[in-house]
Design a protein around this motif. Structure first.
Motif, PDB file in Angstrom:
ATOM      1  N   ASN A  31      36.072  36.184  40.840  1.00  0.00           N
ATOM      2  CA  ASN A  31      36.933  36.754  41.881  1.00  0.00           C
ATOM      3  C   ASN A  31      36.171  37.034  43.180  1.00  0.00           C
ATOM      4  OD1 ASN A  31      39.276  36.713  40.242  1.00  0.00           O
ATOM      5  ND2 ASN A  31      38.598  38.571  39.223  1.00  0.00           N
ATOM      6  N   ALA A  32      35.228  36.146  43.492  1.00  0.00           N
ATOM      7  CA  ALA A  32      34.508  36.248  44.763  1.00  0.00           C
ATOM      8  C   ALA A  32      35.467  36.048  45.922  1.00  0.00           C
ATOM      9  CB  ALA A  32      33.392  35.208  44.812  1.00  0.00           C
ATOM     10  N   LEU A  33      35.117  36.641  47.051  1.00  0.00           N
ATOM     11  CA  LEU A  33      36.020  36.693  48.192  1.00  0.00           C
ATOM     12  C   LEU A  33      35.748  35.562  49.173  1.00  0.00           C
ATOM     13  CD1 LEU A  33      35.659  40.537  48.673  1.00  0.00           C
ATOM     14  CD2 LEU A  33      37.768  39.383  47.951  1.00  0.00           C
ATOM     15  N   ASP A  34      36.492  34.462  49.028  1.00  0.00           N
ATOM     16  CA  ASP A  34      36.482  33.453  50.080  1.00  0.00           C
ATOM     17  C   ASP A  34      37.576  33.801  51.074  1.00  0.00           C
ATOM     18  OD1 ASP A  34      38.783  32.772  48.685  1.00  0.00           O
ATOM     19  OD2 ASP A  34      38.165  30.709  48.262  1.00  0.00           O
ATOM     20  N   ASP A  35      37.665  33.054  52.164  1.00  0.00           N
ATOM     21  CA  ASP A  35      38.627  33.407  53.214  1.00  0.00           C
ATOM     22  C   ASP A  35      40.060  33.391  52.705  1.00  0.00           C
ATOM     23  OD1 ASP A  35      36.632  33.842  55.022  1.00  0.00           O
ATOM     24  OD2 ASP A  35      36.983  32.014  56.206  1.00  0.00           O
ATOM     25  N   ALA A  36      40.385  32.412  51.852  1.00  0.00           N
ATOM     26  CA  ALA A  36      41.759  32.327  51.339  1.00  0.00           C
ATOM     27  C   ALA A  36      42.110  33.567  50.530  1.00  0.00           C
ATOM     28  CB  ALA A  36      41.916  31.069  50.485  1.00  0.00           C
ATOM     29  N   THR A  37      41.151  34.060  49.747  1.00  0.00           N
ATOM     30  CA  THR A  37      41.392  35.264  48.941  1.00  0.00           C
ATOM     31  C   THR A  37      41.563  36.482  49.833  1.00  0.00           C
ATOM     32  OG1 THR A  37      40.096  34.319  47.134  1.00  0.00           O
ATOM     33  CG2 THR A  37      40.485  36.693  47.078  1.00  0.00           C
ATOM     34  N   LYS A  38      40.719  36.605  50.843  1.00  0.00           N
ATOM     35  CA  LYS A  38      40.812  37.753  51.746  1.00  0.00           C
ATOM     36  C   LYS A  38      42.126  37.749  52.516  1.00  0.00           C
ATOM     37  CE  LYS A  38      36.543  36.696  53.013  1.00  0.00           C
ATOM     38  NZ  LYS A  38      35.229  36.646  53.672  1.00  0.00           N
ATOM     39  N   ASP A  39      42.539  36.577  52.980  1.00  0.00           N
ATOM     40  CA  ASP A  39      43.820  36.481  53.693  1.00  0.00           C
ATOM     41  C   ASP A  39      44.976  36.873  52.775  1.00  0.00           C
ATOM     42  OD1 ASP A  39      42.728  35.641  56.113  1.00  0.00           O
ATOM     43  OD2 ASP A  39      42.933  33.508  55.637  1.00  0.00           O
ATOM     44  N   ALA A  40      44.948  36.369  51.542  1.00  0.00           N
ATOM     45  CA  ALA A  40      46.032  36.645  50.593  1.00  0.00           C
ATOM     46  C   ALA A  40      46.047  38.115  50.193  1.00  0.00           C
ATOM     47  CB  ALA A  40      45.873  35.754  49.360  1.00  0.00           C
ATOM     48  N   LEU A  41      44.861  38.710  50.041  1.00  0.00           N
ATOM     49  CA  LEU A  41      44.798  40.126  49.677  1.00  0.00           C
ATOM     50  C   LEU A  41      45.384  40.995  50.778  1.00  0.00           C
ATOM     51  CD1 LEU A  41      43.868  42.491  47.910  1.00  0.00           C
ATOM     52  CD2 LEU A  41      41.595  42.272  48.940  1.00  0.00           C
ATOM     53  N   LEU A  42      45.005  40.736  52.006  1.00  0.00           N
ATOM     54  CA  LEU A  42      45.540  41.527  53.116  1.00  0.00           C
ATOM     55  C   LEU A  42      47.047  41.380  53.212  1.00  0.00           C
ATOM     56  CD1 LEU A  42      45.073  43.379  55.507  1.00  0.00           C
ATOM     57  CD2 LEU A  42      44.563  41.364  56.908  1.00  0.00           C
ATOM     58  N   ALA A  43      47.553  40.163  53.044  1.00  0.00           N
ATOM     59  CA  ALA A  43      48.999  39.938  53.086  1.00  0.00           C
ATOM     60  C   ALA A  43      49.704  40.700  51.965  1.00  0.00           C
ATOM     61  CB  ALA A  43      49.298  38.445  52.986  1.00  0.00           C
ATOM     62  N   ALA A  44      49.121  40.709  50.773  1.00  0.00           N
ATOM     63  CA  ALA A  44      49.727  41.409  49.643  1.00  0.00           C
ATOM     64  C   ALA A  44      49.754  42.911  49.878  1.00  0.00           C
ATOM     65  CB  ALA A  44      48.961  41.082  48.362  1.00  0.00           C
ATOM     66  N   LEU A  45      48.668  43.458  50.415  1.00  0.00           N
ATOM     67  CA  LEU A  45      48.617  44.895  50.681  1.00  0.00           C
ATOM     68  C   LEU A  45      49.648  45.288  51.731  1.00  0.00           C
ATOM     69  CD1 LEU A  45      44.752  45.368  50.668  1.00  0.00           C
ATOM     70  CD2 LEU A  45      46.367  46.260  48.968  1.00  0.00           C
ATOM     71  N   ARG A  46      49.784  44.496  52.759  1.00  0.00           N
ATOM     72  CA  ARG A  46      50.772  44.784  53.804  1.00  0.00           C
ATOM     73  C   ARG A  46      52.191  44.653  53.256  1.00  0.00           C
ATOM     74  NH1 ARG A  46      47.636  41.766  58.883  1.00  0.00           N
ATOM     75  NH2 ARG A  46      46.342  43.572  59.429  1.00  0.00           N
ATOM     76  N   CYS A  67      35.905  42.100  41.040  1.00  0.00           N
ATOM     77  CA  CYS A  67      35.603  41.314  42.245  1.00  0.00           C
ATOM     78  C   CYS A  67      34.110  41.494  42.532  1.00  0.00           C
ATOM     79  CB  CYS A  67      36.444  41.789  43.431  1.00  0.00           C
ATOM     80  SG  CYS A  67      36.012  41.000  44.997  1.00  0.00           S
ATOM     81  N   VAL A  68      33.394  40.386  42.724  1.00  0.00           N
ATOM     82  CA  VAL A  68      31.949  40.474  42.950  1.00  0.00           C
ATOM     83  C   VAL A  68      31.575  40.419  44.427  1.00  0.00           C
ATOM     84  CG1 VAL A  68      31.374  39.559  40.680  1.00  0.00           C
ATOM     85  CG2 VAL A  68      31.661  37.974  42.613  1.00  0.00           C
ATOM     86  N   GLY A  69      32.574  40.544  45.308  1.00  0.00           N
ATOM     87  CA  GLY A  69      32.277  40.573  46.733  1.00  0.00           C
ATOM     88  C   GLY A  69      32.310  39.202  47.376  1.00  0.00           C
ATOM     89  N   GLN A  70      31.618  39.078  48.482  1.00  0.00           N
ATOM     90  CA  GLN A  70      31.659  37.871  49.295  1.00  0.00           C
ATOM     91  C   GLN A  70      31.303  36.616  48.488  1.00  0.00           C
ATOM     92  OE1 GLN A  70      32.499  37.359  52.599  1.00  0.00           O
ATOM     93  NE2 GLN A  70      32.208  35.198  52.149  1.00  0.00           N
ATOM     94  N   ASP A  71      32.082  35.555  48.704  1.00  0.00           N
ATOM     95  CA  ASP A  71      31.775  34.250  48.120  1.00  0.00           C
ATOM     96  C   ASP A  71      30.577  33.673  48.870  1.00  0.00           C
ATOM     97  OD1 ASP A  71      31.664  31.463  47.554  1.00  0.00           O
ATOM     98  OD2 ASP A  71      33.767  31.498  46.934  1.00  0.00           O
ATOM     99  N   LEU A  72      29.406  33.723  48.260  1.00  0.00           N
ATOM    100  CA  LEU A  72      28.183  33.321  48.951  1.00  0.00           C
ATOM    101  C   LEU A  72      28.092  31.809  49.150  1.00  0.00           C
ATOM    102  CD1 LEU A  72      25.548  35.783  47.451  1.00  0.00           C
ATOM    103  CD2 LEU A  72      26.742  35.888  49.657  1.00  0.00           C
ATOM    104  N   ARG A  73      28.789  31.042  48.343  1.00  0.00           N
ATOM    105  CA  ARG A  73      28.794  29.592  48.563  1.00  0.00           C
ATOM    106  C   ARG A  73      29.509  29.265  49.871  1.00  0.00           C
ATOM    107  NH1 ARG A  73      27.061  26.614  44.296  1.00  0.00           N
ATOM    108  NH2 ARG A  73      26.880  27.689  42.280  1.00  0.00           N
ATOM    109  N   GLU A  74      30.668  29.853  50.067  1.00  0.00           N
ATOM    110  CA  GLU A  74      31.381  29.636  51.326  1.00  0.00           C
ATOM    111  C   GLU A  74      30.577  30.221  52.487  1.00  0.00           C
ATOM    112  OE1 GLU A  74      35.946  30.107  52.294  1.00  0.00           O
ATOM    113  OE2 GLU A  74      34.937  32.025  52.651  1.00  0.00           O
ATOM    114  N   HIS A  75      29.969  31.383  52.239  1.00  0.00           N
ATOM    115  CA  HIS A  75      29.199  32.056  53.275  1.00  0.00           C
ATOM    116  C   HIS A  75      27.992  31.221  53.714  1.00  0.00           C
ATOM    117  CE1 HIS A  75      27.534  35.301  55.613  1.00  0.00           C
ATOM    118  NE2 HIS A  75      26.435  35.341  54.875  1.00  0.00           N
ATOM    119  N   ALA A  76      27.351  30.555  52.764  1.00  0.00           N
ATOM    120  CA  ALA A  76      26.194  29.718  53.102  1.00  0.00           C
ATOM    121  C   ALA A  76      26.592  28.606  54.060  1.00  0.00           C
ATOM    122  CB  ALA A  76      25.581  29.135  51.832  1.00  0.00           C
ATOM    123  N   GLY A  77      27.782  28.038  53.845  1.00  0.00           N
ATOM    124  CA  GLY A  77      28.254  26.993  54.756  1.00  0.00           C
ATOM    125  C   GLY A  77      28.487  27.524  56.158  1.00  0.00           C
TER     126      GLY A  77
END
Length: 268
Positions: A31-46, A67-77
């Motif tokens: 459950n690492a946080l890539d951009d798609a997950t962060k966008d979906a989470l914010l939308a769900a909370l709202r 949730c283990v926090g930031q998706d470091l694979r996406e972050h590395a890119g």
């Protein structure tokens, strides 16, 4: 010709009764946080905040991790492309944390497994944290040479004190669930197999309560954390007036006088 299966939704939103359950749904990535997950989470909370029929929110994870926090694979890119990390802090982490802490209804985190980094920050921004006895925590920011985000520098010290917060942030380590509970990071610890049942029980109890009063209590406590007593008393006065004008206050008083259990509607 083969076709690839569509990617599952990174966050699942479901409403049952007056409880909205929001589930991190990338179990293969802890459950690492890539951009798609962060966008979906914010939308769900709202979505939960805006739905008057929802009177409590339950946040949990699919699989072995919360949730283990930031998706470091996406972050590395992104690092390779020169994109600053401040973009995701400003666009994602800050509004998500504010949506959790400022939700005008109770938020319960059901911490089903390991929780780290921004995932821990989000859990700490919830009102209650019911954790499995296998749910380890790590305030892992310094481990990847970053400062705290997702509100952890604010919430953590209010739970464990400034000195302990600095210790946990400067020397991050995996904290066993029992120790996290002793420190006050978890509200309640339960056997892993009982977590879903217990967290749901707590969320349903809150969903049946006086929603306006809960929202007012949250607002008063948050305000009082950073203001003087005199200033906080003024806010308490305003919150009491708000609650006194809501139908649930009259219901509660009448129930007390007639020795019956109140049935709250949660309406303003």
């Amino acid at each position: 010709m083969s076709t690839s299966s569509p990617r599952p939704e990174p966050v699942v939103y479901a409403v049952d009764g007056a409880v909205a359950t929001i589930t991190f749904n990338r179990p293969e990535a802890m459950n690492a946080l890539d951009d798609a997950t962060k966008d979906a989470l914010l939308a769900a909370l709202r979505r939960a905040a805006a739905d008057s029929a929802v009177r409590a929110v339950l946040l949990t994870g699919a699989g072995k991790a919360f949730c283990v926090g930031q998706d470091l694979r996406e972050h590395a890119g992104k690092l390779a492309s020169g994109e600053p990390i401040s973009n995701t802090v400003e666009q994602h982490y800050n509004p998500i944390t504010l949506a959790l802490a400022g939700m005008p209804k109770p938020v319960v985190a059901a911490i089903n497994g390991v929780v780290a980094g921004a995932g821990a920050g989000f859990a700490l921004a919830c009102d209650l944290r019911i954790a499995a006895d296998t749910a380890k925590m790590n305030l892992a920011f310094a481990g990847v040479a970053l400062s705290a985000d997702s509100g952890a520098s604010w919430t953590l010290q209010r739970l464990v004190g400034q000195a302990r917060a600095l210790e946990l942030l400067l020397m991050p380590e995996t904290i066993p669930a029992s120790r996290a509970h002793e420190l006050g990071l978890y509200t309640e610890l339960v056997p892993a197999e009982k977590l879903a049942e217990r967290a749901r029980e707590v969320a349903e109890k809150l969903a049946a309560g006086p929603t306006v009063a809960y929202a007012s209590i949250k607002e008063s406590v948050a305000y009082g954390a950073a203001h003087t007593l005199a200033e906080t008393l003024e806010v308490e006065d305003a919150m009491q007036q708000r609650c006194a004008a809501a139908p649930d206050h009259r219901v509660a008083v009448e129930a007390f006088l007639t020795k019956q259990a109140p049935v709250f509607t949660g309406q303003p």
